[in-house]
Scaffold this motif. Structure first.
Motif, mmCIF file in Angstrom:
data_model
loop_
_atom_site.group_PDB
_atom_site.id
_atom_site.type_symbol
_atom_site.label_atom_id
_atom_site.label_comp_id
_atom_site.label_asym_id
_atom_site.label_seq_id
_atom_site.Cartn_x
_atom_site.Cartn_y
_atom_site.Cartn_z
ATOM 1 N N GLY A 178 37.790 35.788 35.003
ATOM 2 C CA GLY A 178 37.312 36.689 36.037
ATOM 3 C C GLY A 178 38.212 37.898 36.162
ATOM 4 N N LEU A 179 37.590 39.069 36.390
ATOM 5 C CA LEU A 179 38.322 40.314 36.639
ATOM 6 C C LEU A 179 37.696 40.981 37.861
ATOM 7 N N ALA A 183 40.758 41.178 43.672
ATOM 8 C CA ALA A 183 41.326 39.844 43.421
ATOM 9 C C ALA A 183 42.226 39.821 42.195
ATOM 10 N N GLY A 184 41.972 40.700 41.224
ATOM 11 C CA GLY A 184 42.804 40.773 40.034
ATOM 12 C C GLY A 184 42.291 39.922 38.879
ATOM 13 N N ILE A 185 43.228 39.499 38.017
ATOM 14 C CA ILE A 185 42.924 38.666 36.854
ATOM 15 C C ILE A 185 42.974 37.211 37.302
ATOM 16 N N SER A 186 41.936 36.443 36.985
ATOM 17 C CA SER A 186 41.923 35.059 37.449
ATOM 18 C C SER A 186 41.457 34.108 36.355
ATOM 19 N N SER A 211 33.345 39.701 28.784
ATOM 20 C CA SER A 211 31.901 39.936 28.745
ATOM 21 C C SER A 211 31.443 40.406 30.122
ATOM 22 N N ALA A 212 30.234 40.940 30.197
ATOM 23 C CA ALA A 212 29.762 41.629 31.401
ATOM 24 C C ALA A 212 29.840 40.764 32.657
ATOM 25 N N GLU A 213 29.517 39.471 32.532
ATOM 26 C CA GLU A 213 29.460 38.618 33.720
ATOM 27 C C GLU A 213 30.841 38.305 34.285
ATOM 28 N N LYS A 214 31.907 38.591 33.528
ATOM 29 C CA LYS A 214 33.266 38.326 34.006
ATOM 30 C C LYS A 214 33.787 39.438 34.926
ATOM 31 N N LEU A 215 33.144 40.603 34.888
ATOM 32 C CA LEU A 215 33.593 41.730 35.699
ATOM 33 C C LEU A 215 33.058 41.610 37.123
ATOM 34 N N ASN A 216 33.880 42.052 38.079
ATOM 35 C CA ASN A 216 33.533 41.945 39.503
ATOM 36 C C ASN A 216 33.330 40.497 39.927
ATOM 37 N N SER A 217 34.050 39.591 39.285
ATOM 38 C CA SER A 217 33.992 38.184 39.673
ATOM 39 C C SER A 217 35.405 37.621 39.694
ATOM 40 N N SER A 218 35.555 36.482 40.336
ATOM 41 C CA SER A 218 36.878 35.876 40.453
ATOM 42 C C SER A 218 36.762 34.360 40.363
ATOM 43 N N GLY A 224 47.333 37.671 38.222
ATOM 44 C CA GLY A 224 48.057 38.859 38.652
ATOM 45 C C GLY A 224 47.110 40.024 38.853
ATOM 46 N N PRO A 225 47.647 41.187 39.267
ATOM 47 C CA PRO A 225 46.801 42.355 39.511
ATOM 48 C C PRO A 225 46.307 42.991 38.213
ATOM 49 N N LEU A 226 45.260 43.784 38.329
ATOM 50 C CA LEU A 226 44.679 44.429 37.152
ATOM 51 C C LEU A 226 45.654 45.388 36.467
ATOM 52 N N LYS A 227 46.622 45.909 37.205
ATOM 53 C CA LYS A 227 47.543 46.880 36.628
ATOM 54 C C LYS A 227 48.396 46.288 35.508
#
Length: 268
Positions: A178-179, A183-186, A211-218, A224-227
Motif C-alpha cells: 500500500g502507498l 499513511a505512507g508506505i505500508s 500496480s494501480a490498486e496499491k495507490l491511495n491505499s494502506s 515509513g513516509p513516502l519521502k
C-alpha cells in the motif's frame, strides 16, 4: 423503523466507500457534515468497515485498505500490469550495480525481465527470485537466509535483517502492499516491516513498484513516509491527479507502457 435504519446505515457506509475511492482518504469530521450524522455514528461506520476489511483507520479518519491475497493468488493477479511495470523498472538498472530486490510478485516479474547483458549483483530475500536468476550468466545472486514467511514466500527474521546490514546497495526494488500520501508506505505482514525498513536504509535509490490498486491505499503495518522513495513505477492507467502528490514530494514517477501480452519476453 429498524429496517429503515439498517438501509440508511448500509447506504451511508456505501457513500463512505465511494468518497474513499474518489478522494483517497476521508476525515470523520467531514463525513459527519456531508452525511448529516454525528461523529459518533461515523466512527461506528468506520469501525464496521474496518472490521469488514474494507478500510484502514488512521488518526481522524480512514483510507482505503489494500486487498490481502494469498501468494498464489497474487502471482495470477494483473499479470499484464506487472509485466509492464517490470519492463519500465529494468530501465533504471545499470551495469555494476548492487541491487536489492524485495520479495513480491512484481519484483519476481522484474527478475524474469532482466536482460542477459546486464552485469550486476542481486541480493534478495525471495527464493523464487533467486531461482529465477540462478542461471543468469552475468548476475551474481545472493539469497538472504532466515525463516521462510509462508504468506509472502520470503525469508524474514533477525537473521535476514542482520544479513541485510552487511550490504550497501545502489538501488532497491521495493514490493508494495500500500502507498498513501498520508499513511505512507505500508505492508500486510509485521515480519516484512523490518525487512523493508532495512532495505530502504541500505540503498541509495528506492524504487516502489506499485500496480494501480496499491495507490491511495494502506495496510496495517507502516514502513515509513513516502519521502523515503526516490522513484515510483506504476501502470499507465493511473490518473495524473493520483500521481501529483508523489511528484510534489520529489518522487520521480514513471508510468509503464502497457504490454501486448503478459507472456512477452524482454530478455536480450
Amino acid at each position: 423503523m429498524r429496517g429503515k435504519n439498517t438501509v440508511l446505515k448500509e447506504e451511508r457506509q456505501q457513500r463512505i466507500l465511494e468518497m474513499l475511492h474518489q478522494d483517497g482518504s476521508v476525515l470523520a469530521s467531514e463525513l459527519s457534515d456531508v452525511l448529516s450524522v454525528s461523529e459518533d455514528t461515523i466512527r461506528r461506520d468506520l469501525r464496521d468497515l474496518f472490521e469488514a476489511g474494507l478500510i484502514q483507520r488512521v488518526h481522524g479518519g480512514a483510507v482505503l485498505r489494500a486487498p490481502r491475497l494469498r501468494y498464489s493468488e497474487r502471482v495470477q493477479q494483473t499479470i499484464q500490469g506487472k509485466t509492464a511495470i517490470a519492463r519500465a523498472a529494468i530501465q533504471l538498472l545499470r551495469d555494476g550495480q548492487v541491487i536489492l530486490m524485495d520479495g513480491g510478485t512484481t519484483t519476481l516479474q522484474v527478475a524474469r525481465s532482466i536482460p542477459y547483458t546486464l552485469h550486476a549483483t542481486v541480493i534478495t530475500n525471495s527464493p523464487a527470485i533467486a531461482m529465477e536468476l540462478a542461471e543468469h550468466p552475468n548476475v551474481d545472486m545472493i539469497l538472504l537466509g532466515g525463516p521462510l514467511l509462508k504468506s509472502t514466500q520470503t525469508t524474514a527474521g533477525i537473521e535476514t535483517v542482520e544479513a541485510l546490514r552487511s550490504y550497501q546497495a545502489d538501488i532497491c526494488l521495493l514490493g508494495i502492499c500500500g502507498l498513501h500520501v498520508e499513511a505512507g508506505i505500508s505492508t500486510t505482514e509485521r515480519e516484512e516491516l523490518y525487512i523493508k525498513k532495512v532495505m530502504i536504509e541500505r540503498s541509495a535509490e528506492v524504487v516502489a513498484l506499485a500496480s494501480a490498486e496499491k495507490l491511495n491505499s494502506s495496510t496495517p503495518y507502516i514502513v515509513g513516509p513516502l519521502k523515503l522513495l526516490t522513484h515510483l513505477v506504476t501502470e499507465a492507467s493511473v490518473p495524473e491527479e493520483v500521481l501529483m502528490p508523489f511528484r510534489y514530494l520529489g518522487i520521480t514517477t514513471i508510468k509503464a507502457e502497457p504490454t501486448e501480452t503478459a507472456n512477452e519476453k524482454i530478455r536480450a
